[in-house]
Design a protein around this motif. Structure first.
Motif, PDB file in Angstrom:
ATOM      1  N   LEU B 131       1.911  34.643  83.290  1.00  0.00           N
ATOM      2  CA  LEU B 131       2.139  33.469  82.446  1.00  0.00           C
ATOM      3  C   LEU B 131       2.884  33.834  81.171  1.00  0.00           C
ATOM      4  O   LEU B 131       3.664  33.039  80.654  1.00  0.00           O
ATOM      5  CB  LEU B 131       0.811  32.778  82.125  1.00  0.00           C
ATOM      6  CG  LEU B 131       0.131  32.083  83.307  1.00  0.00           C
ATOM      7  CD1 LEU B 131      -1.251  31.554  82.899  1.00  0.00           C
ATOM      8  CD2 LEU B 131       0.979  30.935  83.833  1.00  0.00           C
ATOM      9  N   LYS B 132       2.665  35.075  80.698  1.00  0.00           N
ATOM     10  CA  LYS B 132       3.394  35.521  79.493  1.00  0.00           C
ATOM     11  C   LYS B 132       4.891  35.493  79.737  1.00  0.00           C
ATOM     12  O   LYS B 132       5.679  35.110  78.860  1.00  0.00           O
ATOM     13  CB  LYS B 132       2.981  36.954  79.112  1.00  0.00           C
ATOM     14  CG  LYS B 132       1.737  37.044  78.274  1.00  0.00           C
ATOM     15  CD  LYS B 132       1.500  38.479  77.788  1.00  0.00           C
ATOM     16  CE  LYS B 132       0.042  38.674  77.402  1.00  0.00           C
ATOM     17  NZ  LYS B 132      -0.463  40.014  77.691  1.00  0.00           N
ATOM     18  N   PHE B 133       5.300  35.916  80.941  1.00  0.00           N
ATOM     19  CA  PHE B 133       6.733  35.907  81.260  1.00  0.00           C
ATOM     20  C   PHE B 133       7.268  34.477  81.285  1.00  0.00           C
ATOM     21  O   PHE B 133       8.365  34.198  80.799  1.00  0.00           O
ATOM     22  CB  PHE B 133       6.998  36.585  82.606  1.00  0.00           C
ATOM     23  CG  PHE B 133       6.904  38.080  82.561  1.00  0.00           C
ATOM     24  CD1 PHE B 133       5.965  38.754  83.331  1.00  0.00           C
ATOM     25  CD2 PHE B 133       7.758  38.828  81.756  1.00  0.00           C
ATOM     26  CE1 PHE B 133       5.873  40.137  83.293  1.00  0.00           C
ATOM     27  CE2 PHE B 133       7.680  40.217  81.719  1.00  0.00           C
ATOM     28  CZ  PHE B 133       6.727  40.871  82.483  1.00  0.00           C
ATOM     29  N   LEU B 134       6.483  33.549  81.839  1.00  0.00           N
ATOM     30  CA  LEU B 134       6.912  32.150  81.881  1.00  0.00           C
ATOM     31  C   LEU B 134       6.998  31.569  80.475  1.00  0.00           C
ATOM     32  O   LEU B 134       7.917  30.818  80.153  1.00  0.00           O
ATOM     33  CB  LEU B 134       5.949  31.311  82.725  1.00  0.00           C
ATOM     34  CG  LEU B 134       5.990  31.489  84.235  1.00  0.00           C
ATOM     35  CD1 LEU B 134       5.064  30.475  84.908  1.00  0.00           C
ATOM     36  CD2 LEU B 134       7.400  31.346  84.775  1.00  0.00           C
ATOM     37  N   GLU B 135       6.042  31.921  79.640  1.00  0.00           N
ATOM     38  CA  GLU B 135       6.009  31.438  78.259  1.00  0.00           C
ATOM     39  C   GLU B 135       7.283  31.854  77.539  1.00  0.00           C
ATOM     40  O   GLU B 135       7.922  31.049  76.858  1.00  0.00           O
ATOM     41  CB  GLU B 135       4.773  32.009  77.547  1.00  0.00           C
ATOM     42  CG  GLU B 135       4.626  31.643  76.079  1.00  0.00           C
ATOM     43  CD  GLU B 135       4.164  30.216  75.822  1.00  0.00           C
ATOM     44  OE1 GLU B 135       3.761  29.513  76.769  1.00  0.00           O
ATOM     45  OE2 GLU B 135       4.211  29.797  74.644  1.00  0.00           O
ATOM     46  N   LYS B 136       7.681  33.122  77.772  1.00  0.00           N
ATOM     47  CA  LYS B 136       8.883  33.655  77.129  1.00  0.00           C
ATOM     48  C   LYS B 136      10.117  32.885  77.605  1.00  0.00           C
ATOM     49  O   LYS B 136      11.031  32.606  76.836  1.00  0.00           O
ATOM     50  CB  LYS B 136       9.012  35.126  77.523  1.00  0.00           C
ATOM     51  CG  LYS B 136       9.699  35.994  76.505  1.00  0.00           C
ATOM     52  CD  LYS B 136       9.604  37.462  76.881  1.00  0.00           C
ATOM     53  CE  LYS B 136      10.562  38.251  75.985  1.00  0.00           C
ATOM     54  NZ  LYS B 136      10.926  39.527  76.573  1.00  0.00           N
ATOM     55  N   GLU B 137      10.129  32.551  78.882  1.00  0.00           N
ATOM     56  CA  GLU B 137      11.264  31.868  79.480  1.00  0.00           C
ATOM     57  C   GLU B 137      11.424  30.444  78.936  1.00  0.00           C
ATOM     58  O   GLU B 137      12.506  29.867  78.959  1.00  0.00           O
ATOM     59  CB  GLU B 137      11.082  31.840  81.011  1.00  0.00           C
ATOM     60  CG  GLU B 137      12.241  31.323  81.814  1.00  0.00           C
ATOM     61  CD  GLU B 137      13.563  31.988  81.521  1.00  0.00           C
ATOM     62  OE1 GLU B 137      13.586  33.146  81.050  1.00  0.00           O
ATOM     63  OE2 GLU B 137      14.602  31.336  81.753  1.00  0.00           O
ATOM     64  N   MET B 138      10.333  29.858  78.435  1.00  0.00           N
ATOM     65  CA  MET B 138      10.362  28.493  77.921  1.00  0.00           C
ATOM     66  C   MET B 138      10.916  28.389  76.498  1.00  0.00           C
ATOM     67  O   MET B 138      11.123  27.292  75.999  1.00  0.00           O
ATOM     68  CB  MET B 138       8.945  27.897  77.910  1.00  0.00           C
ATOM     69  CG  MET B 138       8.530  27.293  79.224  1.00  0.00           C
ATOM     70  SD  MET B 138       9.691  26.036  79.791  1.00  0.00           S
ATOM     71  CE  MET B 138       9.404  24.728  78.604  1.00  0.00           C
ATOM     72  N   LYS B 139      11.169  29.523  75.873  1.00  0.00           N
ATOM     73  CA  LYS B 139      11.599  29.517  74.470  1.00  0.00           C
ATOM     74  C   LYS B 139      12.851  28.669  74.275  1.00  0.00           C
ATOM     75  O   LYS B 139      13.848  28.860  74.974  1.00  0.00           O
ATOM     76  CB  LYS B 139      11.881  30.946  74.007  1.00  0.00           C
ATOM     77  CG  LYS B 139      11.430  31.223  72.589  1.00  0.00           C
ATOM     78  CD  LYS B 139      11.411  32.707  72.293  1.00  0.00           C
ATOM     79  CE  LYS B 139      10.957  32.966  70.863  1.00  0.00           C
ATOM     80  NZ  LYS B 139      11.108  34.356  70.489  1.00  0.00           N
ATOM     81  N   GLY B 140      12.781  27.715  73.337  1.00  0.00           N
ATOM     82  CA  GLY B 140      13.944  26.890  73.019  1.00  0.00           C
ATOM     83  C   GLY B 140      14.239  25.820  74.049  1.00  0.00           C
ATOM     84  O   GLY B 140      15.287  25.169  74.005  1.00  0.00           O
ATOM     85  N   LYS B 141      13.318  25.627  75.009  1.00  0.00           N
ATOM     86  CA  LYS B 141      13.593  24.635  76.061  1.00  0.00           C
ATOM     87  C   LYS B 141      12.448  23.641  76.180  1.00  0.00           C
ATOM     88  O   LYS B 141      11.293  23.969  75.926  1.00  0.00           O
ATOM     89  CB  LYS B 141      13.755  25.351  77.409  1.00  0.00           C
ATOM     90  CG  LYS B 141      14.949  26.303  77.440  1.00  0.00           C
ATOM     91  CD  LYS B 141      15.358  26.597  78.866  1.00  0.00           C
ATOM     92  CE  LYS B 141      14.596  27.791  79.415  1.00  0.00           C
ATOM     93  NZ  LYS B 141      15.254  28.306  80.630  1.00  0.00           N
ATOM     94  N   LYS B 142      12.799  22.428  76.614  1.00  0.00           N
ATOM     95  CA  LYS B 142      11.765  21.433  76.854  1.00  0.00           C
ATOM     96  C   LYS B 142      11.234  21.610  78.279  1.00  0.00           C
ATOM     97  O   LYS B 142      10.045  21.548  78.543  1.00  0.00           O
ATOM     98  CB  LYS B 142      12.338  20.030  76.672  1.00  0.00           C
ATOM     99  CG  LYS B 142      11.295  18.953  76.867  1.00  0.00           C
ATOM    100  CD  LYS B 142      11.830  17.562  76.586  1.00  0.00           C
ATOM    101  CE  LYS B 142      10.662  16.552  76.682  1.00  0.00           C
ATOM    102  NZ  LYS B 142      11.126  15.183  76.821  1.00  0.00           N
ATOM    103  N   PHE B 143      12.177  21.778  79.208  1.00  0.00           N
ATOM    104  CA  PHE B 143      11.838  22.056  80.600  1.00  0.00           C
ATOM    105  C   PHE B 143      12.483  23.386  80.967  1.00  0.00           C
ATOM    106  O   PHE B 143      13.362  23.863  80.263  1.00  0.00           O
ATOM    107  CB  PHE B 143      12.374  20.947  81.512  1.00  0.00           C
ATOM    108  CG  PHE B 143      11.768  19.602  81.254  1.00  0.00           C
ATOM    109  CD1 PHE B 143      12.518  18.577  80.689  1.00  0.00           C
ATOM    110  CD2 PHE B 143      10.441  19.345  81.590  1.00  0.00           C
ATOM    111  CE1 PHE B 143      11.958  17.335  80.440  1.00  0.00           C
ATOM    112  CE2 PHE B 143       9.873  18.103  81.351  1.00  0.00           C
ATOM    113  CZ  PHE B 143      10.628  17.098  80.765  1.00  0.00           C
ATOM    114  N   PHE B 144      12.061  23.982  82.077  1.00  0.00           N
ATOM    115  CA  PHE B 144      12.699  25.220  82.536  1.00  0.00           C
ATOM    116  C   PHE B 144      14.177  24.962  82.818  1.00  0.00           C
ATOM    117  O   PHE B 144      15.014  25.840  82.672  1.00  0.00           O
ATOM    118  CB  PHE B 144      12.000  25.781  83.776  1.00  0.00           C
ATOM    119  CG  PHE B 144      10.669  26.401  83.467  1.00  0.00           C
ATOM    120  CD1 PHE B 144       9.502  25.681  83.623  1.00  0.00           C
ATOM    121  CD2 PHE B 144      10.595  27.704  82.990  1.00  0.00           C
ATOM    122  CE1 PHE B 144       8.270  26.247  83.314  1.00  0.00           C
ATOM    123  CE2 PHE B 144       9.363  28.282  82.683  1.00  0.00           C
ATOM    124  CZ  PHE B 144       8.194  27.545  82.845  1.00  0.00           C
TER     125      PHE B 144
END
Lengths: 219, 228
Positions: B131-144
């Motif tokens: 989940l940490k990796f997903l959290e990082k990927e969400m930075k600056g975005k509303k959706f993936f």
């Protein structure tokens, strides 16, 4: 401006070799870096922080991981020659399905034959034959899985062929006896320079597997 | 000119839901065929002879199976409201995260739900790392997918629904708002988005279903450990 392509991989990896085949099909020049998976390079860890695995393709400094995702990327970017996926969406879906089938099944079944106990080996052998027979059925009378031309599914499967001798040796069976058309297909693929220059020697693979078994305490 | 689109699904499958969302986002008319997975129809077995599973998309009589494969087929066949980005590198990234979601996130969260004792603890540790990796990927975005829902959002969508269902049943916090604020807020935004929100299966039925699966798993593991 010249493209800078780097591939992080290991010589026995059926996954890494898929990328080598795809790059060769497209006639691309690249820098190859052999990784030691018992001692991964800082570059590998930086370029694939999520999985820390090979292969990783680095194109103009940007990394892509997961072998069939890399193959598809290569096919999309360098679409000037040797298309690996067909243009029709339904044919593309079929190709993606079979490449996914190879990914879901072959590696784990192969592991049972090579890296585990006698009981699991028998199961693995049965499952492998079943799997290869299904693929052989899908090939039918076509020269390649891609039809007349070498394609996406061919890339996904052909790199396992240099491991066949190892599966046969530890499983004590003959893949050619069980699946003659599939073995004929592997020989046909090996006539292609892109394939023969990318696959490892089956006997070297056997020695490699034997070494890993010792290291894991199986022999 | 008739286009015949059928989707073989079940009432609860998260995998089939991805296809429902994709079809509806693109405004494609389709017929839903609900399967009872304990009693699969001959048609299902014929259309998916290899895996015998749903979802199956049947377009003008031709079947496509495996949800990721179906999503790409839909995106290539119906060009409106694109799910995948245009740029090849961005496409590769989307495919990477979808695969990560499937191979790692789903597997670890399912294990954290269904297993007990030490196995559950280990699964939770793995789930938190993932989940940490997903959290990082969400930075600056509303959706993936960025401003709009895209391919990765649809493939991870199960998390926005099953996450809280699992948490309710086992009393474990999986996506903690404090630990994963971006992911938490994505779950709310995604779950409430039009089309997504209209298609969630009934929550009470889902709780009954997954509680039963958990009960069966506990029974199986305690009977196997006591039969020594």
């Amino acid at each position: 401006m010249a493209d800078e392509i780097v591939l992080l991989s290991t010589w026995p990896s059926m996954f890494g070799n898929r990328v080598r085949v795809a790059l060769a099909e497209k006639g691309l020049k690249y820098e190859y870096k052999e990784e030691d998976l018992w001692n991964k390079s800082p570059l590998l860890l930086m370029m694939n922080p999520v999985h820390k695995k090979i292969p990783v393709l680095i194109h103009n400094g940007k990394p892509i991981s997961e072998s069939m995702i890399i193959v598809e990327y290569i096919d999309e970017v360098w679409n000037h020659k040797s298309p690996l996926l067909p243009t029709d969406p339904y044919q593309r879906a079929q190709a993606r399905f079979w490449a996914d089938y190879v990914d879901k099944k072959l590696y784990d079944i192969g592991k049972k034959i090579i890296w585990s106990t006698k009981g699991e080996q028998e199961t693995g052998k049965k499952e492998l034959i079943e799997c290869l027979k299904l693929l052989e059925g899908e090939l039918g009378d076509n020269p390649y899985f891609g039809g007349e031309n070498f394609g996406f599914v061919d890339v996904s499967l052909v790199t396992f062929s240099c491991w066949f001798h190892t599966y046969e040796s530890y499983g004590n069976f003959s893949i050619e006896t069980e699946c003659p058309k599939l073995v004929a297909w592997t020989k046909r693929c090996l006539e292609k320079e892109s394939v023969s220059s990318s696959l490892a020697d089956p006997h070297k693979i056997h020695d490699f597997a034997s070494g890993v078994r010792k290291r894991l305490g199986i022999e | 000119m008739g286009e015949e689109v059928k989707l073989f699904r079940s009432w609860s499958s998260s995998f089939a839901l991805r296809i429902v969302w994709a079809l509806e986002i693109k405004g494609i008319e389709y017929e839903a065929v609900f399967e009872d997975l304990s009693n699969k129809s001959p048609l299902l077995l014929q259309y998916n002879r290899v895996h015998k599973k749903i979802p199956i998309l049947v377009h003008n009589g031709r079947p496509i199976v495996e949800s990721f494969v179906i999503l790409e087929y839909i995106d290539e066949t119906w060009k409106q409201a694109p799910l995948l980005p245009e740029d090849p590198y961005e496409r590769a990234m989307a495919r990477f995260w979808a695969k990560f979601g499937e191979d790692k996130v789903l597997t670890s969260i399912w294990s954290a739900f269904i297993k007990q004792g030490k196995e559950q603890e280990e699964a939770m540790v793995a789930a938190m790392e993932n989940l940490k990796f997903l959290e990082k990927e969400m930075k600056g975005k509303k959706f993936f997918g960025g401003e709009r829902i895209g391919y990765v959002d649809l493939t991870l969508g199960w998390l926005a629904n099953l996450g809280s269902i699992f948490e309710e049943i086992v009393g474990l916090k999986i996506v903690d708002e404090e630990k994963f604020p971006l992911l938490y807020s994505w779950m709310q935004d995604f779950a409430e988005a039009p089309i997504i929100r209209d298609n969630w299966p009934p929550r009470d039925k889902m709780i009954v279903k997954f509680q039963a699966l958990l009960d069966a798993a506990i029974a199986a593991s305690s009977s196997s450990s006591s039969s020594k």
